[in-house]
Design a protein around this motif. Structure first.
Motif: not given
Length: 145
Positions: A59-83
């Motif tokens: 989130s620091q690297r993307l200049l955003t807060d951690p709470g706003s990236v969490t839903p995005l990361l959950k979707r990437l995890e559901a797609e099998g792209l990250l853990k």
């Protein structure tokens, strides 16, 4: 009669905003082929650069807060792209690791920058100069906040 300073076409903010909208529209079909949204693509770019970051670091690297990236990361995890895993040293910290599928997607994504370059109609040097000006503007604005 309109004050010249308040004309929409005289606003830097509108030039930046409308250009950003146009840029994301150019990206959209390219990223649909990768099954990514634009924010997901930005997150994947960071992880392809440096796998194993924490949510906070991303989130620091993307200049955003951690709470706003969490839903995005959950979707990437559901797609099998990250853990996403809790840190063994501090369970409040969530670590991000690309899966094989996530790493393999990088190869497909390597075509995207060339398509964007072509769409701009500008040279690499022109775009690098523009990017540098925007980065400097962003830094000055962040200092003013």
């Amino acid at each position: 009669m309109t004050c010249e300073q308040l004309r929409l076409d005289n606003q830097l903010c509108f030039a930046l905003y409308s250009t950003s909208l146009a840029m994301t529209k150019v990206y959209k079909p390219l990223l649909q082929a990768l099954n990514l949204t634009y924010p997901q693509y930005l997150a994947m770019l960071v992880l392809w650069e440096n796998d194993g970051l924490t949510v906070g670091e991303l989130s620091q690297r993307l200049l955003t807060d951690p709470g706003s990236v969490t839903p995005l990361l959950k979707r990437l995890e559901a797609e099998g792209l990250l853990k996403r895993t809790r840190s063994s040293s501090d369970e409040r910290v969530v670590e991000l690791r690309l899966t094989e599928k996530g790493r393999a997607l990088q190869q497909q994504a390597e075509l995207v920058p060339g398509c964007i370059l072509k769409a701009t109609g500008q040279s690499t040097d022109e775009l690098q100069a523009l990017k540098q000006e925007l980065v400097e503007l962003r830094a000055r604005l962040q200092q003013a906040i």
